[in-house]
Design a protein around this motif. Sequence first.
Motif, PDB file in Angstrom:
ATOM      1  N   ARG A  20      39.581  37.231  41.646  1.00  0.00           N
ATOM      2  CA  ARG A  20      39.842  36.317  42.666  1.00  0.00           C
ATOM      3  C   ARG A  20      40.897  36.798  43.480  1.00  0.00           C
ATOM      4  O   ARG A  20      41.785  36.803  43.176  1.00  0.00           O
ATOM      5  CB  ARG A  20      39.932  34.602  42.273  1.00  0.00           C
ATOM      6  N   VAL A  21      40.475  36.942  44.721  1.00  0.00           N
ATOM      7  CA  VAL A  21      41.768  37.138  46.063  1.00  0.00           C
ATOM      8  C   VAL A  21      41.667  36.216  46.859  1.00  0.00           C
ATOM      9  O   VAL A  21      40.567  35.820  47.610  1.00  0.00           O
ATOM     10  CB  VAL A  21      41.779  38.468  46.327  1.00  0.00           C
ATOM     11  N   VAL A  22      42.944  35.305  46.958  1.00  0.00           N
ATOM     12  CA  VAL A  22      42.710  34.196  48.285  1.00  0.00           C
ATOM     13  C   VAL A  22      43.655  35.005  49.443  1.00  0.00           C
ATOM     14  O   VAL A  22      44.765  35.385  49.133  1.00  0.00           O
ATOM     15  CB  VAL A  22      43.420  33.143  47.575  1.00  0.00           C
ATOM     16  N   SER A  23      42.994  35.002  50.395  1.00  0.00           N
ATOM     17  CA  SER A  23      43.677  35.556  51.674  1.00  0.00           C
ATOM     18  C   SER A  23      43.642  34.410  52.885  1.00  0.00           C
ATOM     19  O   SER A  23      42.530  34.007  53.221  1.00  0.00           O
ATOM     20  CB  SER A  23      43.187  36.690  52.050  1.00  0.00           C
ATOM     21  N   THR A  48      38.338  32.947  50.393  1.00  0.00           N
ATOM     22  CA  THR A  48      38.311  33.670  48.852  1.00  0.00           C
ATOM     23  C   THR A  48      37.508  34.504  48.693  1.00  0.00           C
ATOM     24  O   THR A  48      36.256  34.418  49.112  1.00  0.00           O
ATOM     25  CB  THR A  48      38.095  32.358  47.991  1.00  0.00           C
ATOM     26  N   TYR A  49      37.805  35.581  47.944  1.00  0.00           N
ATOM     27  CA  TYR A  49      36.891  36.712  47.659  1.00  0.00           C
ATOM     28  C   TYR A  49      36.977  36.825  46.082  1.00  0.00           C
ATOM     29  O   TYR A  49      37.948  36.718  45.471  1.00  0.00           O
ATOM     30  CB  TYR A  49      37.508  38.228  48.181  1.00  0.00           C
ATOM     31  N   PHE A  50      35.728  36.832  45.671  1.00  0.00           N
ATOM     32  CA  PHE A  50      35.453  36.498  44.089  1.00  0.00           C
ATOM     33  C   PHE A  50      34.250  37.550  43.675  1.00  0.00           C
ATOM     34  O   PHE A  50      33.493  37.815  44.356  1.00  0.00           O
ATOM     35  CB  PHE A  50      35.001  35.095  44.024  1.00  0.00           C
ATOM     36  N   GLY A  51      34.687  37.859  42.255  1.00  0.00           N
ATOM     37  CA  GLY A  51      33.390  38.722  41.609  1.00  0.00           C
ATOM     38  C   GLY A  51      33.576  38.418  40.114  1.00  0.00           C
ATOM     39  O   GLY A  51      34.701  37.945  39.617  1.00  0.00           O
TER      40      GLY A  51
END
Lengths: 460, 452
Positions: free
Chosen positions: A57-60, A64-67
């Motif tokens: 997960r990347v939080v910006s 949130t970008y997730f895989g």
Amino acid sequence: MTLVDPELAQRVLARALAHGGDMAEVYAEDRRGFSLSLDDGRIERPQSGTERGASVRVVSGKATYFGHVDGLEQRSLLDLADSVAQALHGDARQPVTLAAPDRVERHVVVQRPEDVAVGRQAEILRSCDERARSGGSEIAQVAVGYVDERRQVEIYNSDGVAAADDRTRVRLSAQVVARRGGRVETGTQTRGGHAGFELLAHDPELVAQDAARKAVTMLDAVDAPSGRFPVVVGNGFGGVLLHEAVGHGLEADAVHKHASVYAGRIGEQLAHDGVTAYDDGAKPNAWGSDGIDDEGTPTRRTTVIENGVLTSFLYDLQTAREDGTASTGNGRRQSFRHLPLPRMTNTYFAPGDATAEDLIGSIDNGLYAVSFGGGQVEPATGDFVFGVSEGYLIENGRVTAPVRGATLVGNGLQALAAIDGIAGDLDIATGYCGKGGQSVAAGVGQPHVRIRELTVGGTA
Amino acid sequence: MSGSDELESLAGIAVAAALAAGATDAEAWSESSASRQIRVYDGAVESLSDAGSRGIGVRAFVEGRSGYCYGTDLAEDAIAAVAARAHELAQAADEDEFAGLPDEGGTTAVDGLESEAMRQWDTAAKVELALAVDRAARSRPGVSQVEQTVYADSEGSAAIANSKGLAASYSSTAAWSYASAFAGTGDDLMTALGIGLGRDPGALDPEAIGFEAADRALALVGARQPASRRCPVVLDAFVAASFAGFIGAMLSADAVQRGRSLFAGRQGDEVADPAFALTDDGRHPAGPSSAPFDGEGVATRATPLISGGQLAGYLYDTRTGRKGSVASTGNATRGSYRSQPSVGTTNLVLESGTGSLEDLVAQAGDGLYVTDVAGLHSGVNPVSGTFSVGASGRLIEHGELGAPVREITIASDLVSMLRAVTAVGGEARWVPLGGSVRAVPLLIGEMSVAGS
């Protein structure tokens, strides 16, 4: 067991932050489950399974970008990080250096379920069946289910979190059908915890006995009345009312989206002085407890209502950051395939001074709602509806005829304000809570609670 | 993502391993999928998810005993371990004389399960679609907020193999989107869903989804609790779908044979008005749950459940079919490779009538239009069929929609309700509530409505 070593986690996080982001996280999980059921006197559907996988997960900002991928191979973790990072367009950031994850056993498991021979669970199911059938000739059907689950998780994030948890849950459930002529009624009961097989060491058959008693009792049920009545809600599973009608509105994501009637009400007196409520993910061996939440924050007891005043919402990392506060350890997820959300753990009213008899004795004409078949709430308005699976009339201060088909219809804020008595008999029951397509173990509980007036939708 | 040929071969390996471990019969189900989900809030992307999933589940039989095991590791030795564990678990089960593989496996050709157009949509185009849904919902005056807008899709393949020589697989695609809109403020805040689904994003109309969420919420603003009454009730397609899903679950032969259904022993009985007809159709070209074969490799088909007012039949898998001395209806369903097959609905189809929603409302005269029910699963007794569920919607006054209402309960029993159906609407749509249902609005002659 190590799922992902810190050195690899560090590389995965660096790749995930290759195009920026405020925070990156890798969540690795090994989950194993076993279940067995008994139906119509026959042991059936033995099942087990193992799943291993991870998510990145990347939080910006607010995005949130997730895989996630099945499997924990180095190659697939690095590819996953690259694929998630692709959605961002900023400058690379470096994660802080990671240590080995903390492993603290906060919920002691005495007997590991996987060490129990499969025949033993089958024996318990058979003796439950026998106990339920001893409830009389009206017992028509008995179904008993056993489930155990072990989830080992490791969580690393770019702010330096390195945490691990080893979670074992065991649950026994019984559903009994009683029949008299054309009347058919169902009774259910469960026992479960964040614990090992020791949970079933003492009289597991009681679960089936309770379910049988409820089913037989309900054969005498009369149609539920309709109207507005004082209601005493039972301890244990009666707490689903608090969970649904109040708890969901305290989850910070609902608050932030103005989807909660509790938004902006911290510090307000919402209930009588005697009303205090907790969300407690650290309660030893309770069904909804964990050592850490699914973002690596240690679980704890959060006072959400203190002497009638709303004191706190339930936060995960992201909603806490937005409010400039700390996570309350409520960032939970169903599995590595899911994003964390603010979720309840074990939510319950603190015990009061009264007894259940006091509460019931004070009512001339009302309803005693012992347990619910389930319920639903609209967090934006607080409107709720609950089906009463076991309920009784209260007449002249005494519990009289069982009723069927009753529903409680109302509003969380109004019901909370109408609580005017709490008993001392706290009990916590095992629920599964669904939200955003994810199901997690949630403890619901309370002592007996009296509500001055609620709408009862009956069938009479 | 593995192709369907590779999945078929992995399933074959698992079957061979289970037999080698000592199973008398075995079946394996393997899956692989890739999915995306985009969540939008307040005009911006809130989350973007990309996921790959794969796994295999093995059902091993030792004569009439069966055990099940699944795993995510598709290496050959891991598959062999899963197969061996399934065989080991089978020995914990009691003998079941009806258990076993289907006598006849097969497939039904279903056109269009996989849309080639899916590949023409890149992530940016899907994000734009989700933003368009959100914009449409927010554009309606009176909408205070759109709580969430979700776009999701998946492409996947599934394969089955068994020790009777069956080997089959298929691929499919799906795309769907929904929005949840709020209208009103404070205690009058009302929420509603708009939904669209299809085989690829091109099948979704973002404006229609957004407007639906907004308009359904706006219609409820200012809702009050009405006085109790007995009156005609119009169920909108969403609510009709929820009830249909519940009825479908009770027509499972497993529930019937275990005595857990009000429909047990009532085949041929008058259970509904002839206007109400219900079919389970596992091969409907537009059905979200359509597939060539079911979870045991039996060809899918259409099964009439309620027809001409009579209870026409039940839903069977192989085991319940043998127990009832009938053939499987192709209704062994699986949630995923993590669950063994069990009887369930595929696509439920409510037969369409002719009238518009306005016609049903006009016919109702004075009554209630229900657009949402809450607590259906706890509020309906599956054995007796009695129910009492929370509802909201609008009053019907002199044949037209009137004031919005909430905090009401509607109570009846399912058979009485179905017999009281007096008209069926003609505007059918797929609703993913209560399973997968092609639903139409229904007019019920009279129901008990509890308010204040």
